[in-house]
Design a protein around this motif. Structure first.
Motif, mmCIF file in Angstrom:
data_model
loop_
_atom_site.group_PDB
_atom_site.id
_atom_site.type_symbol
_atom_site.label_atom_id
_atom_site.label_comp_id
_atom_site.label_asym_id
_atom_site.label_seq_id
_atom_site.Cartn_x
_atom_site.Cartn_y
_atom_site.Cartn_z
ATOM 1 N N HIS A 6 0.816 -1.213 0.000
ATOM 2 C CA HIS A 6 0.000 0.000 0.000
ATOM 3 C C HIS A 6 0.846 1.258 0.000
ATOM 4 N N ARG A 7 2.091 1.144 0.472
ATOM 5 C CA ARG A 7 2.984 2.300 0.484
ATOM 6 C C ARG A 7 4.364 1.829 0.078
ATOM 7 N N ARG A 8 4.941 2.509 -0.891
ATOM 8 C CA ARG A 8 6.286 2.153 -1.322
ATOM 9 C C ARG A 8 7.265 2.417 -0.187
ATOM 10 N N PHE A 9 8.214 1.487 0.009
ATOM 11 C CA PHE A 9 9.200 1.658 1.069
ATOM 12 C C PHE A 9 10.096 2.843 0.758
ATOM 13 N N ASP A 10 10.276 3.722 1.751
ATOM 14 C CA ASP A 10 11.126 4.903 1.599
ATOM 15 C C ASP A 10 11.985 5.028 2.846
ATOM 16 N N PRO A 11 13.292 4.697 2.765
ATOM 17 C CA PRO A 11 14.145 4.764 3.961
ATOM 18 C C PRO A 11 14.386 6.171 4.472
ATOM 19 N N TRP A 12 14.060 7.183 3.662
ATOM 20 C CA TRP A 12 14.345 8.565 4.062
ATOM 21 C C TRP A 12 13.088 9.367 4.387
ATOM 22 N N ARG A 13 11.979 8.679 4.626
ATOM 23 C CA ARG A 13 10.763 9.422 4.990
ATOM 24 C C ARG A 13 10.951 10.089 6.362
ATOM 25 N N THR A 14 10.079 10.977 6.722
ATOM 26 C CA THR A 14 10.193 11.755 7.952
ATOM 27 C C THR A 14 10.353 10.859 9.177
ATOM 28 N N ALA A 15 11.313 11.218 10.036
ATOM 29 C CA ALA A 15 11.581 10.432 11.237
ATOM 30 C C ALA A 15 10.429 10.568 12.239
ATOM 31 N N PRO A 16 10.088 9.502 12.956
ATOM 32 C CA PRO A 16 9.019 9.560 13.948
ATOM 33 C C PRO A 16 9.486 10.114 15.299
ATOM 34 N N VAL A 17 10.782 10.435 15.412
ATOM 35 C CA VAL A 17 11.341 10.964 16.645
ATOM 36 C C VAL A 17 12.170 12.202 16.335
ATOM 37 N N GLU A 18 12.414 12.998 17.376
ATOM 38 C CA GLU A 18 13.235 14.199 17.235
ATOM 39 C C GLU A 18 14.418 14.103 18.198
ATOM 40 N N GLU A 19 15.608 14.414 17.682
ATOM 41 C CA GLU A 19 16.796 14.380 18.527
ATOM 42 C C GLU A 19 16.887 15.684 19.309
ATOM 43 N N ASP A 20 16.991 15.568 20.635
ATOM 44 C CA ASP A 20 17.049 16.752 21.489
ATOM 45 C C ASP A 20 18.474 17.113 21.886
ATOM 46 N N SER A 21 19.318 16.104 22.136
ATOM 47 C CA SER A 21 20.702 16.383 22.504
ATOM 48 C C SER A 21 21.583 15.185 22.196
ATOM 49 N N ARG A 22 22.898 15.458 22.076
ATOM 50 C CA ARG A 22 23.863 14.398 21.784
ATOM 51 C C ARG A 22 25.198 14.781 22.396
ATOM 52 N N THR A 23 25.778 13.847 23.172
ATOM 53 C CA THR A 23 27.104 14.055 23.751
ATOM 54 C C THR A 23 27.941 12.804 23.522
ATOM 55 N N THR A 24 29.237 12.989 23.329
ATOM 56 C CA THR A 24 30.141 11.864 23.141
ATOM 57 C C THR A 24 30.648 11.424 24.502
ATOM 58 N N SER A 25 30.360 10.174 24.866
ATOM 59 C CA SER A 25 30.770 9.677 26.180
ATOM 60 C C SER A 25 32.042 8.842 26.122
ATOM 61 N N LEU A 26 32.445 8.405 24.910
ATOM 62 C CA LEU A 26 33.674 7.619 24.767
ATOM 63 C C LEU A 26 34.212 7.776 23.356
ATOM 64 N N ARG A 27 35.535 7.959 23.255
ATOM 65 C CA ARG A 27 36.209 7.983 21.948
ATOM 66 C C ARG A 27 37.240 6.865 21.921
ATOM 67 N N SER A 28 37.268 6.100 20.821
ATOM 68 C CA SER A 28 38.265 5.043 20.688
ATOM 69 C C SER A 28 38.791 5.027 19.262
ATOM 70 N N HIS A 29 39.737 4.135 18.994
ATOM 71 C CA HIS A 29 40.340 4.106 17.667
ATOM 72 C C HIS A 29 39.394 3.568 16.601
ATOM 73 N N TYR A 30 38.423 2.726 16.932
ATOM 74 C CA TYR A 30 37.478 2.198 15.954
ATOM 75 C C TYR A 30 36.135 2.914 15.959
ATOM 76 N N PHE A 31 35.665 3.285 17.151
ATOM 77 C CA PHE A 31 34.327 3.855 17.243
ATOM 78 C C PHE A 31 34.238 4.831 18.411
ATOM 79 N N ASN A 32 33.175 5.631 18.393
ATOM 80 C CA ASN A 32 32.833 6.507 19.504
ATOM 81 C C ASN A 32 31.465 6.084 20.028
ATOM 82 N N VAL A 33 31.197 6.397 21.298
ATOM 83 C CA VAL A 33 29.874 6.140 21.868
ATOM 84 C C VAL A 33 29.234 7.489 22.138
ATOM 85 N N GLU A 34 28.057 7.698 21.560
ATOM 86 C CA GLU A 34 27.336 8.952 21.739
ATOM 87 C C GLU A 34 26.038 8.694 22.504
#
Length: 197
Positions: A6-34
């Protein structure tokens, strides 16, 4: 049960949530944790911890020798406390190293080959539920043996093993090969989706 969409799949349709804040809690050589705080009209505020890539995509290489075998590296993986059979793989050393450059380096260092042809055939999201990590896979042909390099302190004496496509497929089916990028590469190869026609 209907197969009607009934609806074509669209991975970029409007997000159902809103991001309020983001902080980096860990930095490493492969990945960071936010740590991310979000809000939803239905659920209100909630929090998530997200792994973000620190060095770009993971790169994996499935290679085919002239005698139609695939080289795998046998190495120890600390997080799972087990030995694995994997196609060669790795990350960029810095922001200037491109995925194809990583593929050339890791093919040489981990299984001891230089390729005449190196073609990207897929890119996938590893764990979209908590990570931004993507893996790009290359297919290598026209291999020339070269000296191997180093893998890492976890596996000071690694081994390279060669299997035919059918043998590698059986190792996937019986659960010997569990590494996701290797499973995907072997299944694509078995299905004939990598070899140019």
């Amino acid at each position: 049960m209907s197969n009607e969409t009934h609806r074509r799949f669209d991975p970029w349709r409007t997000a159902p949530v809103e991001e309020d804040s983001r902080t980096t809690s860990l930095r490493s050589h492969y990945f960071n944790v936010e740590h991310v705080t979000l809000s939803s009209a239905d659920e209100g505020a909630f929090e998530r911890d997200i792994l973000t890539e620190a060095r770009g995509d993971t790169v994996g290489i499935v290679a085919m020798t002239d005698d139609h075998t695939i080289p795998f590296i046998e190495q120890y993986r600390v997080p799972t406390h087990r030995w694995t059979l994997e196609i060669p793989c790795g990350h960029a050393l810095d922001s200037n190293e491109q995925p194809k450059d990583v593929a050339v380096r890791k093919l040489r260092d981990e299984v001891g080959y230089q390729a005449q042809s190196l073609v990207q055939f897929t890119r996938f999201i590893n764990t979209p539920s908590f990570s931004t990590q993507h893996t790009v896979l290359f297919y290598a042909q026209g291999l020339t043996p070269v000296p191997t390099g180093t893998v890492g302190p976890e596996t000071p004496r690694f081994e390279v093993r060669h299997f035919t496509i059918d043998e590698a497929y059986q190792l996937v089916v019986n659960g010997t090969i569990l590494d996701a990028k290797t499973v995907i590469a072997v299944l694509r190869l078995k299905a004939g989706l990598l070899i140019p026609r």
